[in-house]
Scaffold this motif. Structure first.
Motif, PDB file in Angstrom:
ATOM      1  N   TRP A  95       0.843  -1.188   0.000  1.00 38.51           N
ATOM      2  CA  TRP A  95       0.000   0.000   0.000  1.00 38.51           C
ATOM      3  C   TRP A  95       0.877   1.236   0.000  1.00 38.51           C
ATOM      4  N   ARG A  96       0.420   2.242  -0.690  1.00 34.64           N
ATOM      5  CA  ARG A  96       0.997   3.576  -0.582  1.00 34.64           C
ATOM      6  C   ARG A  96      -0.120   4.483  -0.110  1.00 34.64           C
ATOM      7  N   ASP A  97       0.189   5.242   0.927  1.00 38.27           N
ATOM      8  CA  ASP A  97      -0.797   6.126   1.544  1.00 38.27           C
ATOM      9  C   ASP A  97      -0.272   7.546   1.598  1.00 38.27           C
ATOM     10  N   LEU A  98      -1.204   8.455   1.637  1.00 41.49           N
ATOM     11  CA  LEU A  98      -0.936   9.807   2.091  1.00 41.49           C
ATOM     12  C   LEU A  98      -1.755  10.002   3.346  1.00 41.49           C
ATOM     13  N   TRP A  99      -1.119  10.488   4.385  1.00 41.53           N
ATOM     14  CA  TRP A  99      -1.813  10.819   5.623  1.00 41.53           C
ATOM     15  C   TRP A  99      -1.874  12.334   5.731  1.00 41.53           C
ATOM     16  N   VAL A 100      -3.060  12.852   5.930  1.00 43.95           N
ATOM     17  CA  VAL A 100      -3.252  14.272   6.186  1.00 43.95           C
ATOM     18  C   VAL A 100      -3.622  14.376   7.655  1.00 43.95           C
ATOM     19  N   LEU A 101      -2.783  15.052   8.432  1.00 41.38           N
ATOM     20  CA  LEU A 101      -2.912  15.086   9.889  1.00 41.38           C
ATOM     21  C   LEU A 101      -3.118  16.509  10.377  1.00 41.38           C
ATOM     22  N   ARG A 102      -3.920  16.651  11.415  1.00 42.35           N
ATOM     23  CA  ARG A 102      -4.076  17.934  12.106  1.00 42.35           C
ATOM     24  C   ARG A 102      -3.852  17.693  13.585  1.00 42.35           C
ATOM     25  N   PHE A 103      -2.968  18.454  14.182  1.00 48.28           N
ATOM     26  CA  PHE A 103      -2.569  18.265  15.572  1.00 48.28           C
ATOM     27  C   PHE A 103      -3.164  19.327  16.486  1.00 48.28           C
ATOM     28  N   ASP A 104      -3.265  18.977  17.760  1.00 39.94           N
ATOM     29  CA  ASP A 104      -3.657  19.965  18.766  1.00 39.94           C
ATOM     30  C   ASP A 104      -2.385  20.567  19.360  1.00 39.94           C
ATOM     31  N   GLY A 105      -2.540  21.455  20.324  1.00 34.49           N
ATOM     32  CA  GLY A 105      -1.409  22.131  20.931  1.00 34.49           C
ATOM     33  C   GLY A 105      -0.490  21.228  21.734  1.00 34.49           C
ATOM     34  N   ASP A 106      -0.962  20.032  22.093  1.00 32.96           N
ATOM     35  CA  ASP A 106      -0.148  19.074  22.852  1.00 32.96           C
ATOM     36  C   ASP A 106       0.577  18.064  21.959  1.00 32.96           C
ATOM     37  N   GLY A 107       0.426  18.205  20.642  1.00 32.26           N
ATOM     38  CA  GLY A 107       1.092  17.289  19.726  1.00 32.26           C
ATOM     39  C   GLY A 107       0.351  15.994  19.479  1.00 32.26           C
ATOM     40  N   ARG A 108      -0.913  15.946  19.921  1.00 35.53           N
ATOM     41  CA  ARG A 108      -1.725  14.761  19.617  1.00 35.53           C
ATOM     42  C   ARG A 108      -2.555  15.044  18.372  1.00 35.53           C
ATOM     43  N   CYS A 109      -2.863  14.008  17.643  1.00 37.39           N
ATOM     44  CA  CYS A 109      -3.594  14.149  16.383  1.00 37.39           C
ATOM     45  C   CYS A 109      -5.086  14.309  16.663  1.00 37.39           C
ATOM     46  N   ALA A 110      -5.658  15.383  16.140  1.00 36.75           N
ATOM     47  CA  ALA A 110      -7.093  15.622  16.274  1.00 36.75           C
ATOM     48  C   ALA A 110      -7.861  15.167  15.030  1.00 36.75           C
ATOM     49  N   TRP A 111      -7.164  15.060  13.907  1.00 37.79           N
ATOM     50  CA  TRP A 111      -7.785  14.615  12.659  1.00 37.79           C
ATOM     51  C   TRP A 111      -6.758  13.812  11.872  1.00 37.79           C
ATOM     52  N   PHE A 112      -7.145  12.602  11.468  1.00 36.80           N
ATOM     53  CA  PHE A 112      -6.294  11.705  10.695  1.00 36.80           C
ATOM     54  C   PHE A 112      -7.073  11.322   9.455  1.00 36.80           C
ATOM     55  N   GLU A 113      -6.545  11.675   8.306  1.00 39.19           N
ATOM     56  CA  GLU A 113      -7.210  11.378   7.038  1.00 39.19           C
ATOM     57  C   GLU A 113      -6.256  10.548   6.199  1.00 39.19           C
ATOM     58  N   GLU A 114      -6.688   9.367   5.799  1.00 42.93           N
ATOM     59  CA  GLU A 114      -5.835   8.442   5.057  1.00 42.93           C
ATOM     60  C   GLU A 114      -6.325   8.318   3.615  1.00 42.93           C
ATOM     61  N   TRP A 115      -5.374   8.383   2.673  1.00 41.26           N
ATOM     62  CA  TRP A 115      -5.657   8.188   1.260  1.00 41.26           C
ATOM     63  C   TRP A 115      -4.858   6.970   0.795  1.00 41.26           C
ATOM     64  N   PRO A 116      -5.424   5.751   0.967  1.00 40.75           N
ATOM     65  CA  PRO A 116      -4.686   4.521   0.662  1.00 40.75           C
ATOM     66  C   PRO A 116      -4.829   4.100  -0.811  1.00 40.75           C
ATOM     67  N   PHE A 117      -3.715   3.626  -1.362  1.00 45.08           N
ATOM     68  CA  PHE A 117      -3.719   3.120  -2.728  1.00 45.08           C
ATOM     69  C   PHE A 117      -2.948   1.815  -2.784  1.00 45.08           C
ATOM     70  N   ALA A 118      -3.535   0.824  -3.460  1.00 50.06           N
ATOM     71  CA  ALA A 118      -2.896  -0.478  -3.650  1.00 50.06           C
ATOM     72  C   ALA A 118      -2.561  -0.655  -5.134  1.00 50.06           C
ATOM     73  N   PRO A 119      -1.562  -1.479  -5.451  1.00 48.37           N
ATOM     74  CA  PRO A 119      -1.277  -1.748  -6.864  1.00 48.37           C
ATOM     75  C   PRO A 119      -2.512  -2.322  -7.558  1.00 48.37           C
ATOM     76  N   ARG A 120      -2.647  -1.967  -8.803  1.00 50.65           N
ATOM     77  CA  ARG A 120      -3.767  -2.437  -9.627  1.00 50.65           C
ATOM     78  C   ARG A 120      -5.122  -1.961  -9.124  1.00 50.65           C
TER      79      ARG A 120
END
Length: 125
Positions: A95-120
């Motif tokens: 798999w090849r993914d792009l992760w789009v992340l948004r963090f809060d002020g403490d460095g924890r992820c508040a939003w995780f968006e994954e764009w996964p792609f598999a061969p074929r």
């Protein structure tokens, strides 16, 4: 949040995926985090939903896979990470993914968006 902090967060994500249980999720994600497993999915909301998804989506702490990552961009509070994963037992295994992340002020992820792609994988045309 700079590039080094995002790289450390990604390394923590991989350690959490490889660890037994889902207790480490609270170190990585906010209590009300949104987690989008594909651009077309309904987001999972909150640590309980995320823990259920993780528990059902992996083979356990011994799951054999390799993971390579590259932080592509950081523009506080957002980051984009390119991820390549290869699983020993799954099909598709790569798999090849792009992760789009948004963090809060403490460095924890508040939003995780994954764009996964598999061969074929169909390209939608």
């Amino acid at each position: 949040m700079d590039r080094a902090a995002v790289e450390a967060w990604v390394a923590g994500y991989e350690r959490a995926w490889r660890a037994p249980g889902t207790e480490r999720l609270a170190d990585l994600f906010t209590a009300d985090a949104g987690y989008l497993i594909s651009p077309w999915a309904e987001p999972l909301i909150g640590l309980t939903s995320l823990a259920d998804f993780w528990a059902g989506g992996r083979d356990g702490p011994g799951e054999a896979f390799t993971m390579e990552t590259e932080v592509v961009a950081v523009d506080w509070p957002n980051a984009v990470v390119r991820v390549e994963v290869e699983y020993a037992k799954d099909e598709p295994s790569r798999w090849r993914d792009l992760w789009v992340l948004r963090f809060d002020g403490d460095g924890r992820c508040a939003w995780f968006e994954e764009w996964p792609f598999a061969p074929r994988q169909p390209n939608g045309h």
